[in-house]
Design a protein around this motif. Structure first.
Motif, PDB file in Angstrom:
ATOM      1  N   VAL A 347      80.181   5.252  79.640  1.00 54.24           N
ATOM      2  CA  VAL A 347      79.181   4.835  78.648  1.00 54.24           C
ATOM      3  C   VAL A 347      79.870   4.763  77.293  1.00 54.24           C
ATOM      4  N   ASP A 348      80.002   3.552  76.742  1.00 49.48           N
ATOM      5  CA  ASP A 348      80.705   3.407  75.466  1.00 49.48           C
ATOM      6  C   ASP A 348      79.759   3.677  74.289  1.00 49.48           C
ATOM      7  N   ARG A 349      80.346   3.781  73.114  1.00 52.71           N
ATOM      8  CA  ARG A 349      79.566   4.132  71.920  1.00 52.71           C
ATOM      9  C   ARG A 349      78.519   3.074  71.586  1.00 52.71           C
ATOM     10  N   ALA A 350      78.891   1.813  71.737  1.00 56.11           N
ATOM     11  CA  ALA A 350      77.939   0.752  71.411  1.00 56.11           C
ATOM     12  C   ALA A 350      76.721   0.821  72.326  1.00 56.11           C
ATOM     13  N   SER A 351      76.941   1.091  73.599  1.00 60.33           N
ATOM     14  CA  SER A 351      75.827   1.188  74.545  1.00 60.33           C
ATOM     15  C   SER A 351      74.958   2.404  74.239  1.00 60.33           C
ATOM     16  N   PHE A 352      75.600   3.498  73.849  1.00 62.59           N
ATOM     17  CA  PHE A 352      74.842   4.717  73.530  1.00 62.59           C
ATOM     18  C   PHE A 352      73.989   4.488  72.279  1.00 62.59           C
ATOM     19  N   ALA A 354      72.896   1.576  71.256  1.00 63.24           N
ATOM     20  CA  ALA A 354      71.836   0.641  71.641  1.00 63.24           C
ATOM     21  C   ALA A 354      70.704   1.376  72.345  1.00 63.24           C
ATOM     22  N   MET A 355      71.051   2.372  73.158  1.00 69.67           N
ATOM     23  CA  MET A 355      70.028   3.180  73.825  1.00 69.67           C
ATOM     24  C   MET A 355      69.146   3.881  72.802  1.00 69.67           C
ATOM     25  N   LEU A 356      69.749   4.391  71.729  1.00 73.76           N
ATOM     26  CA  LEU A 356      68.951   5.046  70.687  1.00 73.76           C
ATOM     27  C   LEU A 356      68.035   4.042  70.001  1.00 73.76           C
ATOM     28  N   GLY A 357      68.485   2.798  69.868  1.00 70.42           N
ATOM     29  CA  GLY A 357      67.616   1.762  69.320  1.00 70.42           C
ATOM     30  C   GLY A 357      66.408   1.523  70.210  1.00 70.42           C
ATOM     31  N   GLN A 358      66.605   1.567  71.508  1.00 68.73           N
ATOM     32  CA  GLN A 358      65.498   1.421  72.446  1.00 68.73           C
ATOM     33  C   GLN A 358      64.533   2.601  72.350  1.00 68.73           C
ATOM     34  N   VAL A 359      65.087   3.802  72.163  1.00 68.57           N
ATOM     35  CA  VAL A 359      64.243   4.993  72.004  1.00 68.57           C
ATOM     36  C   VAL A 359      63.405   4.886  70.729  1.00 68.57           C
ATOM     37  N   ALA A 360      64.024   4.402  69.660  1.00 65.87           N
ATOM     38  CA  ALA A 360      63.286   4.226  68.409  1.00 65.87           C
ATOM     39  C   ALA A 360      62.123   3.253  68.595  1.00 65.87           C
ATOM     40  N   GLU A 361      62.388   2.172  69.339  1.00 65.35           N
ATOM     41  CA  GLU A 361      61.330   1.188  69.595  1.00 65.35           C
ATOM     42  C   GLU A 361      60.222   1.788  70.462  1.00 65.35           C
ATOM     43  N   GLU A 362      60.620   2.511  71.491  1.00 63.66           N
ATOM     44  CA  GLU A 362      59.646   3.085  72.421  1.00 63.66           C
ATOM     45  C   GLU A 362      58.769   4.140  71.761  1.00 63.66           C
TER      46      GLU A 362
END
Length: 399
Positions: A347-352, A354-362
């Motif tokens: 799991v690279d930093r960019a993907s991690f 991006a996951m936090l961006g999804q959490v913020a949206e959710e």
């Protein structure tokens, strides 16, 4: 065991560039043919499709990594070679990073980061614990342990196969080796001014997680005056740093291992930090229970185990990180700090991020990434092997 090549590995066209650049893992999909009849753990030479020599490595036909590369000169992988690599690794920790003080804990050898793929060694005061993730290295362990004792002057070394890779590499999980003397009880170490007991024999991995040393101290800066939730706390590293640096409202550490929780409580007592609370529980169940009770925290720390051990696990891992962090935000106070980690090298930093961006949206809560941190310097990253940059630790402010 001879160090002369027993086979010649010829790569497919357009597959050689990463290996010329120093990447140490040759997968089956990159191999055109194998010349000769090398057995598992034999030394082999690797060549490009055009016939150019690339490197020497160790062979394992049963592993996902068919060849691990070690030497980019056409010279043998003999005892002198291994000694020079181990001496260089020890000098980095002692001579450059100054981590060799009595009672210290550090990673002495970091596999690919030190050009010693398949060998990880942690030092705890006067003892070493070696975690071996390669059959070829395992078969050379007697020589390697002798070199480690010679270079470090340690009192004893415990070496055992890595549980996660033993089956894939063809190693018996219980095939441990001891050189010298290993203490019956835990070993005391000092980190960031705090005392810890490390169980060399029964602890997870090598007994302690030195890679989070600097991150434990960094997170503690944000804990002054607040209440801290430490998920997957193991033996209390983040919790005790938080209390030492001002978490006046206390800490709650959660881990599914009852043995780890018992050790965390002993570590708290060793440091006079009995305000630390530790609970043996599943982290997801604990988060749901805390949220239902309306409990909140100024700082939430998420340091889960590896979610992605293989490339096929990556998508499931990302869903797991998303679920965990979204649940953590349910108990995080507005304006609080989320310290969230991933130790999955796939799991690279960019993907991690991006996951936090999804959490913020959710969750409909803005997340500001304040710091992007990694493993401590005694876990050096090989520029040729991005997978060695495995630890992500993001410090975030959540609105």
């Amino acid at each position: 065991m001879t160090a002369s090549p027993k086979g010649r590995i010829c790569l497919l066209p357009r597959r050689a560039r990463p290996f010329f650049a120093g990447h140490p893992w040759v997968y089956r999909a990159s191999i055109a043919r194998i010349e000769g009849k090398p057995d598992a753990a034999d030394e082999v030479s690797v060549f490009s499709a055009e016939g150019a020599f690339i490197a020497r490595g160790l062979f394992n036909p049963s592993s996902n990594i068919v060849v691990r590369l070690y030497r980019w000169e056409d010279e043998p992988l003999d005892e002198a070679f291994w000694r020079s690599k181990i001496r260089a690794a020890a000098h980095l920790r002692g001579g450059v990073l100054a981590l060799g003080d009595p009672g210290a804990a550090c990673r002495l050898v970091f596999s690919e980061g030190d050009g010693l793929s398949g060998l990880t060694v942690d030092r705890y005061d006067r003892w070493l614990v070696a975690n071996i993730s390669s059959l070829a290295v395992h078969k050379r362990r007697e020589m390697l342990l002798e070199i480690l004792r010679e270079v470090t002057g340690c009192e004893g070394i415990l070496a055992r196969p890595d549980r996660a890779t033993a089956d894939k590499e063809g190693m018996a999980r219980g095939d441990a080796s001891i050189l010298g003397n290993i203490p019956d009880g835990p070993v005391g170490v000092l980190e960031n001014g705090l005392k810890y007991e490390v169980d060399l024999v029964g602890g997870q991995k090598t007994g302690f997680y030195c890679d989070q040393r600097d991150n434990r101290k960094a997170v503690a800066r944000f804990c002054a005056g607040g209440r801290v939730l430490d998920l997957f706390c193991y033996t209390g590293g983040f919790s005790l740093n938080a209390l030492r640096h001002g978490a006046a409202s206390g800490t709650v550490g959660i881990d599914s291992s009852a043995a780890a929780i018992a050790q965390a409580r002993r570590n708290a007592s060793l440091n006079g930090l009995d305000r630390a609370e530790f609970r043996a529980a599943d982290a997801h169940e604990a988060l749901a229970d805390l949220a239902e009770k309306g409990e909140t925290f100024g700082v939430v720390i998420c340091d889960p185990p590896k979610y992605a051990g293989q490339a096929k696990d990556r998508e499931v891992a990302m869903r797991g990180y998303r679920r965990l962090n979204a649940a953590a935000l349910r108990v995080l106070q507005p304006g609080g700090i989320l310290a969230t980690c991933s130790c999955s090298g796939l799991v690279d930093r960019a993907s991690f991020a991006a996951m936090l961006g999804q959490v913020a949206e959710e969750t409909r809560r803005p997340i500001q990434i304040l710091e992007q941190r990694g493993q401590a310097a005694d876990h050096p990253v090989s520029a040729a092997c991005p997978e060695s940059d495995y630890l992500k630790c993001f410090l975030c402010r959540v609105g």
